[in-house]
Design an enzyme around this catalytic site. Structure first.
Site, PDB file in Angstrom:
ATOM      1  N   ASP A   5       0.833  -1.207   0.000  1.00 38.43           N
ATOM      2  CA  ASP A   5       0.000   0.000   0.000  1.00 38.43           C
ATOM      3  C   ASP A   5       0.866   1.255   0.000  1.00 38.43           C
ATOM      4  OD1 ASP A   5      -2.167  -1.651   0.377  1.00 38.43           O
ATOM      5  OD2 ASP A   5      -2.243  -1.307   2.546  1.00 38.43           O
TER       6      ASP A   5
HETATM    7  N1  URA Z   1      -1.237  -5.639   4.350  1.00 42.55           N
HETATM    8  C1  URA Z   1      -1.702  -4.387   4.268  1.00 42.55           C
HETATM    9  O1  URA Z   1      -2.700  -4.043   4.887  1.00 42.55           O
HETATM   10  N2  URA Z   1      -1.034  -3.535   3.486  1.00 42.55           N
HETATM   11  C2  URA Z   1       0.089  -3.837   2.819  1.00 42.55           C
HETATM   12  O2  URA Z   1       0.663  -3.002   2.141  1.00 42.55           O
HETATM   13  C3  URA Z   1       0.549  -5.153   2.913  1.00 42.55           C
HETATM   14  C4  URA Z   1      -0.129  -6.048   3.692  1.00 42.55           C
END
Ligand code: URA
Length: 296
Positions: free
Chosen positions: A144
């Site tokens: 993310d």
């Molecule tokens: N889980 C999440 O919530 N975000 C990420 O970027 C990776 C795993």
């Protein structure tokens, strides 16, 4: 000075010429010529080099963004030699030694950069950070915008598929800071599995690192890669993720890699991750898979 001009056809390649389009002994042949296995049409040469797809290469060439031995070449079908000719795209050398074979990189993704090739909002992308690697690599999975940590890149699509396939439960460990503090019952629930909108999560491993102020710090190892999975799991137990960093993927660790920098994986690391991906396939008859349990 040479922008947009084609070197003469009879000279077999612009090799040896400096700047000018017309002074060489060898121009960019319109035919394969010679027997060198490194000779290809420019668009093919770029895609073979793992730099981009052939269609994208064609666009780059037609747009005048590719120079060979210092000369802008606008003919995607002109023949050049990957080994002997210096091919440069947007000022970036496509180094022959690095174009053969597969590439595997580990990037320390910083927060605030997106895992997409181009962002309509103009934010920095992870591709910007590996642009100097000299190959057309893609991320293995994604993180993310606000997640930092270990993100792999490769031009080996089979490898990427093996690691990211939903069937391959390679463990990924995240350093999580959640607020407000999580009680032991909440950590146990994360370890057992959480009912999310897209189904229950697999058993996970939780290691409590401590509580600081209103936050709880812990390591969470999951064996899936669902969208925003960690954030959703933590939300389901009544807290919010305030910091999220991926610290390992299977046997590979983020380690001391500086934020925003990448490094080449060593062959033994690639082999170890491939093995981990194979071993982490779902439980076959008589085998046991997946972690499960909270360690305080
Ligand atoms: N889980 C999440 O919530 N975000 C990420 O970027 C990776 C795993």
């Amino acid at each position: 000075m040479n922008e947009g001009r084609r070197p003469p056809r009879d000279s077999g390649g612009p090799r040896g010429r400096r700047g000018g389009a017309g002074g060489g002994a060898r121009g960019p042949g319109r035919t394969p010529g010679g027997r060198s296995s490194g000779r290809h049409e420019l668009e093919r040469l770029l895609s073979k080099a793992g730099f981009c797809s052939r269609a994208q290469a064609r666009e780059l060439v037609l747009a005048g963004r590719v120079r060979v031995n210092g000369v802008v070449i606008v003919d995607p079908e002109a023949w050049f030699d990957l080994v002997r000719d210096a091919v440069v795209v947007d000022g970036r050398a496509i180094a022959p030694a690095r174009t053969e074979g597969r590439r595997y990189l580990a990037l320390h993704k910083p927060r605030g950069c997106v895992t997409t090739r181009s962002d309509p909002d103009g934010r920095a992308t992870v591709y910007d950070l590996v642009a100097d690697c000299g190959a057309w690599v893609v991320p293995v999975g994604r993180l993310d915008l606000d997640t930092s940590g270990l993100l792999l890149f490769t031009n080996d699509t089979q490898f990427a598929d093996r690691v990211t396939s939903p069937d391959s439960h390679v463990p990924k460990t995240y350093l999580v800071e959640a607020e407000p503090r999580l009680a032991q019952e909440a950590l146990d629930a994360l370890a057992r599995g959480i009912e999310l909108a897209d189904g229950p999560t697999r058993p996970a491993e939780v290691e409590l690192l401590g509580h600081r102020g209103p936050r709880t710090r812990f390591l969470l190892t999951i064996t899936e890669g669902r969208n925003r999975q960690v954030r959703r799991m933590v939300k389901a137990v009544g807290a919010k993720v305030e910091r999220l960093e991926r610290v390992s993927i299977g046997p590979l660790e983020l380690g001391e890699l500086e934020r925003g920098r990448w490094r080449e994986l060593e062959p033994r690391e690639v082999a170890a991750l491939s093995r981990a991906a194979d071993e982490a396939r779902p439980a076959r008859k008589g085998t046991k898979s997946g972690p499960g349990g909270a360690r305080a």
